[in-house]
Design an enzyme around this catalytic site. Structure first.
Site, short mmCIF file in Angstrom:
data_model
loop_
_atom_site.label_atom_id
_atom_site.label_comp_id
_atom_site.label_asym_id
_atom_site.label_seq_id
_atom_site.Cartn_x
_atom_site.Cartn_y
_atom_site.Cartn_z
N GLU A 1 0.83 -1.21 0.00
CA GLU A 1 0.00 0.00 0.00
C GLU A 1 0.86 1.26 0.00
OE1 GLU A 1 -3.10 0.13 -0.52
OE2 GLU A 1 -3.86 -1.86 0.00
N THR A 15 -0.82 1.17 -10.74
CA THR A 15 -2.09 0.57 -10.29
C THR A 15 -2.89 1.55 -9.43
OG1 THR A 15 -3.09 -1.42 -9.34
CG2 THR A 15 -1.19 -0.53 -8.17
N GLU A 67 -18.84 -5.22 -3.83
CA GLU A 67 -17.50 -5.77 -3.67
C GLU A 67 -17.42 -7.22 -4.15
OE1 GLU A 67 -15.02 -4.03 -3.03
OE2 GLU A 67 -13.42 -5.28 -2.25
C1 DMJ Z 1 -6.31 0.84 -5.36
O1 DMJ Z 1 -5.58 1.10 -4.22
C2 DMJ Z 1 -5.44 0.20 -6.42
O2 DMJ Z 1 -6.09 0.27 -7.64
C3 DMJ Z 1 -5.09 -1.22 -6.08
O3 DMJ Z 1 -4.35 -1.85 -7.09
C4 DMJ Z 1 -6.33 -2.03 -5.81
N1 DMJ Z 1 -7.44 -1.35 -5.34
C5 DMJ Z 1 -7.50 0.02 -4.99
C6 DMJ Z 1 -8.76 0.65 -5.49
O4 DMJ Z 1 -9.83 -0.17 -5.57
#
Ligand code: DMJ
Length: 575
Positions: free
Chosen positions: A136, A473, A369
């Site tokens: 994270e 991401t 979800e």
């Molecule tokens: C984000 O923190 C990033 O996209 C991660 O790869 C997965 N999910 C969350 C958002 O849903």
């Protein structure tokens, strides 16, 4: 005086006429221009509603609680990042500000971007006794800082001259150095958790996820390229190689593993939680660093996903050892997959699963979800929608690739639902239960880093014109630079590209199809110029339809020849 009035009327007439004319001519070239303008403004307002409320009620803490107009130091779950020169009792890392910087740059708000950059430069420190989650912290904090550093130093003069001297890069490097002890394991696979001050804690848990080991290469690789310190990229690459070596004979990976023994713990996996960004980073690392090795991992991994997880447009989970289906569940996180498929040219497959995700979005008003495909019902405890970006992200990629107005409609519907169900006076709140639309007091930072960003780029992609970016991401853009590229294998570069590529076709190429400039090419004029790929040959038809392979061109990212599928579409079809 009379003449003055006449001139004024004439001027007003000319102004109205020219506005009218420019509207007609722009709507002639793009019949959806007016809609895009209206929608991009709507998304811009959404972003500022979320951002201003964060700045008013939560900054410099991590995230906003929009219902109570207060804050949460949510990184404290991930670990507390304390701020220098603030009272000792204060915890917070200004996470949402870090995550917002690249969106502010895309929105063209240089003033707020500069304010944020300078504030972080003076106040953020990582010298804290805090246990953080490596994955994270990497995608949100390191990725946010690296991307903002690049945006602060690009040629657009975003910052006042003399105010910036790489402060964000210095912070990113410091954070990267604090990550390194996590990789000091017998396998090279990193611990999921690390204390920023003291390194790996005693009796630290040894279980981590596939994403946790396999989604570090973009940020840490970029950090190595920017600082010249190879340790970050090496650590991430070693972990990724080890992870790949643990694949089954079916080329499948599991979801969780032990970093000390290198053994799998959870053998069932899919394309959602715990695994998603592993696939994403293989293909994006190939695009960003031009290294053939990433594609050699991605190609069989992608083929295995399509073979063992896919059921029509849906994706279920399967056991990595046998390929047998385990859980038949649709998850909100899986909705990034069509976007990834666009990147590899698999447009038809992307379109069909995107439609299914959107169908579920429409059924509930937002995407839940977890949805049990076999029982056609919601998962009893995972009925929430925390403002996730994945469906908007895929919609953006599909629109870039196809220019099909259907995706604008999807985007509009997503914007409307988010405003209808989640907008409150103090920001945007997550949904706790999609059946009742009961809200939860949390505005996640990825709503600003990703959800608003992808929705905005769907309707206004001017930031991307003549620029090539890979989005991490977490939605932070990293530029594709030939100086970061390794030599592409000769086999990937067709010899006849010059004769096939015509000026007219060049103009038609969208921002997404403008890709790499391989270092091997004499046409790369200088290291930092972002040119359209020299190997790119567009398909004969703009809608990608084909009769034979001859109608298909060469993919701009991988420089691989596209072929004609049985359904009559050009793509990077994998056998
Ligand atoms: C984000 O923190 C990033 O996209 C991660 O790869 C997965 N999910 C969350 C958002 O849903």
């Amino acid at each position: 005086m009379l003449l003055g009035k006449r001139w004024a009327s004439l001027l007003i007439f000319m102004l109205i006429f020219s506005t009218f004319y420019s509207q007609i001519s722009s709507s002639k070239s793009d019949p959806y221009a007016a809609k895009k303008k209206r929608m991009s403004q709507k998304v811009r307002q959404m972003f500022y509603h979320a951002y201003d409320n964060y700045m008013t009620y939560a900054f410099p803490h991590d995230e906003l609680k929009p219902l109570t107009k207060s804050f949460t130091n949510s990184l404290s779950e991930l670990g507390n990042l304390k701020l220098e020169r603030l009272p000792q009792e204060y915890n917070g890392s200004a996470l949402t500000l870090i995550e917002s910087l690249s969106s502010l740059a895309i929105l063209g708000n240089n003033t707020e971007f500069e304010k944020g950059v300078l504030w972080l430069s003076e106040n953020l420190t990582f010298d804290v006794d805090a246990r953080i989650n490596l994955f994270e912290c990497n995608i949100r904090v390191l990725g946010g800082l690296v991307s903002a550093h690049i945006l602060a130093t690009d040629s657009t003069n975003r910052l006042t001259k003399g105010t910036y001297s790489n402060q964000l890069l210095v912070l990113a490097e410091e954070l990267g150095r604090r990550f390194l002890p996590a990789f000091d394991t017998p396998t090279g696979l990193p611990y999921a958790w690390i204390n920023l001050k003291h390194g790996v804690m005693e009796n630290e848990i040894t279980e981590t996820s596939t994403s946790g080991c396999g989604s570090l290469i973009l940020e840490m690789g970029a950090l190595s390229h920017l600082t010249g310190d190879p340790r970050f990229e090496s650590a991430a690459l070693r972990a990724l190689r080890k992870l790949w070596s643990m694949r089954s004979s079916l080329n499948l990976v599991g979801t969780t593993l032990d970093v000390e023994t290198g053994e799998w713990i959870e053998f069932s996996s899919g394309i959602g939680a715990g695994v998603d960004s592993f696939y994403e980073y293989l293909v994006k690392a190939h695009i960003l660093f031009g290294r053939d090795e990433f594609w050699r991992m991605f190609q069989p991994a992608y083929t295995a996903v399509q073979k063992y997880f896919r059921h029509g447009p849906w994706y279920h989970e399967a056991d990595m050892r046998t390929g047998r289906a385990t859980y038949w569940q649709l998850t909100s996180l899986q909705a990034f997959w069509p976007g990834l498929q666009v990147l590899v040219g698999d447009i038809t497959a992307a379109n069909s699963s995107h439609r299914e995700f959107f169908y579920v979005w429409q059924k509930f008003g937002v995407i839940p979800e977890r949805y049990l495909l076999d029982h056609q019902m919601l998962h009893p405890t995972e009925k929430y929608y925390p403002l996730r970006p994945e469906l908007a992200e895929s919609t953006f990629y599909l629109y870039q690739a196809t220019k099909d107005p259907w995706y604008l409609q999807v985007g509009e519907s997503i914007v409307d639902s988010i405003n209808l169900h989640t907008r409150v006076e103090g920001g945007f709140a997550s949904i706790r239960d999609v059946t009742t639309m009961e809200l939860e007091d949390h505005q996640h930072s990825f709503f600003l880093a990703e959800t608003c960003k992808y929705l905005y780029l769907l309707f206004d992609d001017s930031f991307l014109v003549n620029r090539n970016y890979v989005f991490t991401t977490e939605g932070h853009p990293l530029p594709i630079l030939s100086s970061w590229h390794e030599r592409l294998p000769e086999a990937y570069i067709p010899s006849n590209w010059t004769s096939v590529k015509s000026e007219e076709r060049r103009k038609r190429a969208s921002a997404m199809s403008q890709r790499i400039c391989p270092a091997t090419s004499p046409n790369c004029r200088n290291d930092h110029e972002q040119l359209e790929s020299v190997c790119h040959i567009p398909d004969t038809r703009a809608d990608y339809r084909c009769l034979t392979d001859d109608d298909c061109g060469v993919d701009s990212m991988s420089c691989r020849r596209r072929s004609c599928s049985m359904a009559g579409y050009c793509g990077l079809w994998l056998s």
